[in-house]
Design a protein around this motif. Sequence first.
Motif, PDB file in Angstrom:
ATOM      1  N   GLY A 160       9.177   8.628  10.053  1.00 50.13           N
ATOM      2  CA  GLY A 160       9.105  10.068  10.241  1.00 50.13           C
ATOM      3  C   GLY A 160       7.793  10.688   9.820  1.00 50.13           C
ATOM      4  N   ASN A 161       6.684   9.910   9.850  1.00 55.53           N
ATOM      5  CA  ASN A 161       5.356  10.400   9.466  1.00 55.53           C
ATOM      6  C   ASN A 161       5.300  10.876   8.019  1.00 55.53           C
ATOM      7  OD1 ASN A 161       3.886   9.931  11.879  1.00 55.53           O
ATOM      8  ND2 ASN A 161       4.869  11.732  12.798  1.00 55.53           N
ATOM      9  N   LYS A 162       6.122  10.280   7.176  1.00 53.59           N
ATOM     10  CA  LYS A 162       6.104  10.652   5.764  1.00 53.59           C
ATOM     11  C   LYS A 162       4.786  10.218   5.136  1.00 53.59           C
ATOM     12  CE  LYS A 162      11.016  10.755   4.626  1.00 53.59           C
ATOM     13  NZ  LYS A 162      10.985  12.093   4.066  1.00 53.59           N
ATOM     14  N   PRO A 163       4.134  11.102   4.379  1.00 54.10           N
ATOM     15  CA  PRO A 163       2.903  10.701   3.672  1.00 54.10           C
ATOM     16  C   PRO A 163       3.243   9.810   2.483  1.00 54.10           C
ATOM     17  CG  PRO A 163       3.476  12.969   3.129  1.00 54.10           C
ATOM     18  CD  PRO A 163       4.451  12.525   4.194  1.00 54.10           C
ATOM     19  N   MET A 164       2.612   8.650   2.403  1.00 48.98           N
ATOM     20  CA  MET A 164       2.907   7.685   1.358  1.00 48.98           C
ATOM     21  C   MET A 164       1.627   7.205   0.696  1.00 48.98           C
ATOM     22  SD  MET A 164       5.900   5.369   3.066  1.00 48.98           S
ATOM     23  CE  MET A 164       7.359   6.141   3.789  1.00 48.98           C
ATOM     24  N   THR A 165       1.790   6.715  -0.516  1.00 47.26           N
ATOM     25  CA  THR A 165       0.699   6.087  -1.258  1.00 47.26           C
ATOM     26  C   THR A 165       1.189   4.735  -1.744  1.00 47.26           C
ATOM     27  OG1 THR A 165      -0.185   8.212  -1.994  1.00 47.26           O
ATOM     28  CG2 THR A 165      -0.817   6.277  -3.264  1.00 47.26           C
ATOM     29  N   GLY A 166       0.299   3.760  -1.750  1.00 48.69           N
ATOM     30  CA  GLY A 166       0.709   2.436  -2.190  1.00 48.69           C
ATOM     31  C   GLY A 166      -0.451   1.620  -2.697  1.00 48.69           C
ATOM     32  N   LEU A 167      -0.148   0.356  -3.012  1.00 43.47           N
ATOM     33  CA  LEU A 167      -1.156  -0.559  -3.520  1.00 43.47           C
ATOM     34  C   LEU A 167      -0.952  -1.920  -2.875  1.00 43.47           C
ATOM     35  CD1 LEU A 167      -3.438  -0.992  -5.735  1.00 43.47           C
ATOM     36  CD2 LEU A 167      -1.645  -2.064  -7.031  1.00 43.47           C
ATOM     37  N   LEU A 168      -2.031  -2.487  -2.373  1.00 44.59           N
ATOM     38  CA  LEU A 168      -2.032  -3.818  -1.788  1.00 44.59           C
ATOM     39  C   LEU A 168      -2.661  -4.789  -2.776  1.00 44.59           C
ATOM     40  CD1 LEU A 168      -1.930  -5.876   0.610  1.00 44.59           C
ATOM     41  CD2 LEU A 168      -4.186  -4.996   1.251  1.00 44.59           C
ATOM     42  N   ILE A 169      -1.994  -5.934  -3.024  1.00 41.92           N
ATOM     43  CA  ILE A 169      -2.509  -6.955  -3.926  1.00 41.92           C
ATOM     44  C   ILE A 169      -2.525  -8.293  -3.196  1.00 41.92           C
ATOM     45  CG2 ILE A 169      -2.271  -8.084  -6.170  1.00 41.92           C
ATOM     46  CD1 ILE A 169      -0.372  -5.793  -6.943  1.00 41.92           C
ATOM     47  N   VAL A 170      -3.643  -9.005  -3.273  1.00 34.28           N
ATOM     48  CA  VAL A 170      -3.746 -10.350  -2.699  1.00 34.28           C
ATOM     49  C   VAL A 170      -4.241 -11.292  -3.794  1.00 34.28           C
ATOM     50  CG1 VAL A 170      -4.869 -11.829  -0.999  1.00 34.28           C
ATOM     51  CG2 VAL A 170      -4.205  -9.499  -0.380  1.00 34.28           C
ATOM     52  N   ASN A 171      -3.526 -12.407  -3.989  1.00 35.14           N
ATOM     53  CA  ASN A 171      -3.927 -13.451  -4.931  1.00 35.14           C
ATOM     54  C   ASN A 171      -4.233 -14.724  -4.155  1.00 35.14           C
ATOM     55  OD1 ASN A 171      -3.418 -12.166  -7.607  1.00 35.14           O
ATOM     56  ND2 ASN A 171      -1.394 -11.957  -6.714  1.00 35.14           N
ATOM     57  N   ARG A 172      -5.329 -15.390  -4.522  1.00 33.28           N
ATOM     58  CA  ARG A 172      -5.737 -16.603  -3.816  1.00 33.28           C
ATOM     59  C   ARG A 172      -6.148 -17.655  -4.832  1.00 33.28           C
ATOM     60  NH1 ARG A 172     -10.569 -18.745  -2.110  1.00 33.28           N
ATOM     61  NH2 ARG A 172     -10.526 -20.010  -0.201  1.00 33.28           N
ATOM     62  N   THR A 173      -5.624 -18.865  -4.664  1.00 26.58           N
ATOM     63  CA  THR A 173      -5.979 -19.964  -5.554  1.00 26.58           C
ATOM     64  C   THR A 173      -7.182 -20.722  -5.002  1.00 26.58           C
ATOM     65  OG1 THR A 173      -4.440 -21.447  -4.435  1.00 26.58           O
ATOM     66  CG2 THR A 173      -3.602 -20.197  -6.311  1.00 26.58           C
ATOM     67  N   ARG A 174      -7.692 -21.665  -5.772  1.00 23.73           N
ATOM     68  CA  ARG A 174      -8.892 -22.393  -5.374  1.00 23.73           C
ATOM     69  C   ARG A 174      -8.660 -23.269  -4.153  1.00 23.73           C
ATOM     70  NH1 ARG A 174     -11.252 -24.339 -11.308  1.00 23.73           N
ATOM     71  NH2 ARG A 174     -11.680 -22.218 -12.098  1.00 23.73           N
ATOM     72  N   ASP A 175      -7.411 -23.677  -3.913  1.00 25.28           N
ATOM     73  CA  ASP A 175      -7.157 -24.517  -2.747  1.00 25.28           C
ATOM     74  C   ASP A 175      -7.007 -23.715  -1.456  1.00 25.28           C
ATOM     75  OD1 ASP A 175      -4.706 -23.307  -2.953  1.00 25.28           O
ATOM     76  OD2 ASP A 175      -3.546 -25.141  -3.293  1.00 25.28           O
ATOM     77  N   GLY A 176      -7.184 -22.382  -1.544  1.00 31.62           N
ATOM     78  CA  GLY A 176      -7.120 -21.533  -0.355  1.00 31.62           C
ATOM     79  C   GLY A 176      -5.767 -20.946  -0.073  1.00 31.62           C
ATOM     80  N   SER A 177      -4.720 -21.351  -0.801  1.00 26.49           N
ATOM     81  CA  SER A 177      -3.400 -20.747  -0.600  1.00 26.49           C
ATOM     82  C   SER A 177      -3.383 -19.354  -1.227  1.00 26.49           C
ATOM     83  CB  SER A 177      -2.316 -21.630  -1.218  1.00 26.49           C
ATOM     84  OG  SER A 177      -2.506 -21.741  -2.618  1.00 26.49           O
ATOM     85  N   ALA A 178      -2.566 -18.493  -0.666  1.00 24.82           N
ATOM     86  CA  ALA A 178      -2.569 -17.097  -1.125  1.00 24.82           C
ATOM     87  C   ALA A 178      -1.169 -16.518  -1.062  1.00 24.82           C
ATOM     88  CB  ALA A 178      -3.526 -16.256  -0.274  1.00 24.82           C
ATOM     89  N   SER A 179      -0.959 -15.468  -1.824  1.00 22.31           N
ATOM     90  CA  SER A 179       0.255 -14.671  -1.748  1.00 22.31           C
ATOM     91  C   SER A 179      -0.152 -13.211  -1.825  1.00 22.31           C
ATOM     92  CB  SER A 179       1.223 -15.019  -2.895  1.00 22.31           C
ATOM     93  OG  SER A 179       0.647 -14.671  -4.146  1.00 22.31           O
ATOM     94  N   ALA A 180       0.727 -12.333  -1.400  1.00 21.06           N
ATOM     95  CA  ALA A 180       0.381 -10.912  -1.345  1.00 21.06           C
ATOM     96  C   ALA A 180       1.601 -10.068  -1.641  1.00 21.06           C
ATOM     97  CB  ALA A 180      -0.201 -10.554   0.021  1.00 21.06           C
ATOM     98  N   ALA A 181       1.329  -8.852  -2.035  1.00 19.57           N
ATOM     99  CA  ALA A 181       2.400  -7.877  -2.280  1.00 19.57           C
ATOM    100  C   ALA A 181       1.860  -6.491  -1.989  1.00 19.57           C
ATOM    101  CB  ALA A 181       2.892  -7.964  -3.720  1.00 19.57           C
ATOM    102  N   VAL A 182       2.730  -5.641  -1.512  1.00 17.91           N
ATOM    103  CA  VAL A 182       2.385  -4.233  -1.307  1.00 17.91           C
ATOM    104  C   VAL A 182       3.530  -3.407  -1.850  1.00 17.91           C
ATOM    105  CG1 VAL A 182       1.800  -2.434   0.355  1.00 17.91           C
ATOM    106  CG2 VAL A 182       1.126  -4.789   0.789  1.00 17.91           C
ATOM    107  N   LEU A 183       3.200  -2.349  -2.598  1.00 17.56           N
ATOM    108  CA  LEU A 183       4.246  -1.433  -3.034  1.00 17.56           C
ATOM    109  C   LEU A 183       3.819  -0.025  -2.666  1.00 17.56           C
ATOM    110  CD1 LEU A 183       3.365   0.310  -5.765  1.00 17.56           C
ATOM    111  CD2 LEU A 183       3.579  -1.919  -6.810  1.00 17.56           C
ATOM    112  N   PHE A 184       4.788   0.813  -2.322  1.00 17.17           N
ATOM    113  CA  PHE A 184       4.444   2.179  -1.953  1.00 17.17           C
ATOM    114  C   PHE A 184       5.635   3.087  -2.179  1.00 17.17           C
ATOM    115  CE2 PHE A 184       6.136   0.259   1.856  1.00 17.17           C
ATOM    116  CZ  PHE A 184       6.929   1.241   2.418  1.00 17.17           C
TER     117      PHE A 184
END
Length: 436
Positions: free
Chosen positions: A99-123
Amino acid sequence: MRAAKILLLTGLCSLTAIPPPARPAPASLGGFKTVDSPGGGRCIYGPLTGRGTMPDAIVYMLRQAHTYFGDRPQVGKFFQSKDGGSVAAFFSVNAGNAGNKPMTGLLIVNRTRDGSASAAVLFDDRSRFGKTEPGMMKSLAAIWPPAGGGDPSAGTPAGMPAPLWSTATALVETTGGDHSAVIGLPAGWKLNQVAGGSLVAVGPNGEMIFLGLLYQGFAMGPDLFTNFVEISNQNRRQKGLPPGAYAVTGRTTLPGRAVQVLFTVDFHDGIGSRRGSVRLDSWGPRAMAVNGSNVPERLADAENATLLAIIRSYKQNAAIVGRLQQGALDRVHADAARANAQSAAINARREASNAAYDRHMQNIDAQGAAFDAHMDGIDRSSKANQDYILDRSVVRDTKNGDRGTVINGYADSLVRGNPDRFQVVPNQDLIKGRDF
């Protein structure tokens, strides 16, 4: 005091109070998990498939967020950990899928030395994010380790609280003085002052928090932060302490004649440079409200989360503050009544022997009759009712003719501090177009 604003990390979340997006999240997010924070907000987190660089992972997640929300997120400054293994950024978006609601959030990306990664977003909804973010952080911290299962606190992005995934320091609700305010403090902290809804708290390493303070009785210049520095250093000199050396690092002008200032300061007390933030609200030519904090710069990044949690725990005791305000109002009215009685007696003695006194009294009677008629009007009745409900009074400055509506506690301080200059304006003397 809605106080210093400190940026914190969070993860992929959506507002609990709004329905899920109108269309399903893209299939590429199918491996992600969702958790709703009890206090509001929804976190989405999980591993990223394949191997790649950190920029690759960030771009991928931003594209997924674009599809998920139905609009392109507007991304702010990126924060990176010292080892480069963690990157985070705040964003805002008008969620077309909600519904076009205005939101604020945070994006987080973690990456290890072997190139694998995980991510999270909260808003969350933009108006709620500042309040619900700590709860979302706590919910995410309990269930989401970074990619590779290592210690996430080793890679906290610079400028963010450390460690990111640790739970907040336990706070104990504390009060003192007249018990008009309470605040949650961690071990080692103590209160130096609680009075009239304001308080000052200090930490074991020289940390300081001051909320609800009122600087008054000083001649205020046009720059609020300059006034703050001068008054603070004047108080330090009176206590035999050296003045602080302040330097502004950021400034934001706020509505209502207010300003938020980021600064560094050295009090020459052996602790070294401190990082601070203060909000200043002008309350007229001789007063301003002060809410702020400072912390030794070497500890600032590590203590940001705890400092913000302490500030957010601050609240006033409405019942006690209400009684204090009522007592202040009673004193204001009593002082005003005595001042009016003395003035009437002086006028009576001065003019009893001449016709000018009679004409003066006739003018007063005429004004009284006009006032009685005007009291039947809706505007004046509305003003009187509002001031009664909101515990406010109109105060006039007899020196320059300024008038303003202020809370009764502030009216009391002005009248009692300078009764020859400041007066509480009775309802019958309110001026339409100026007071209501």
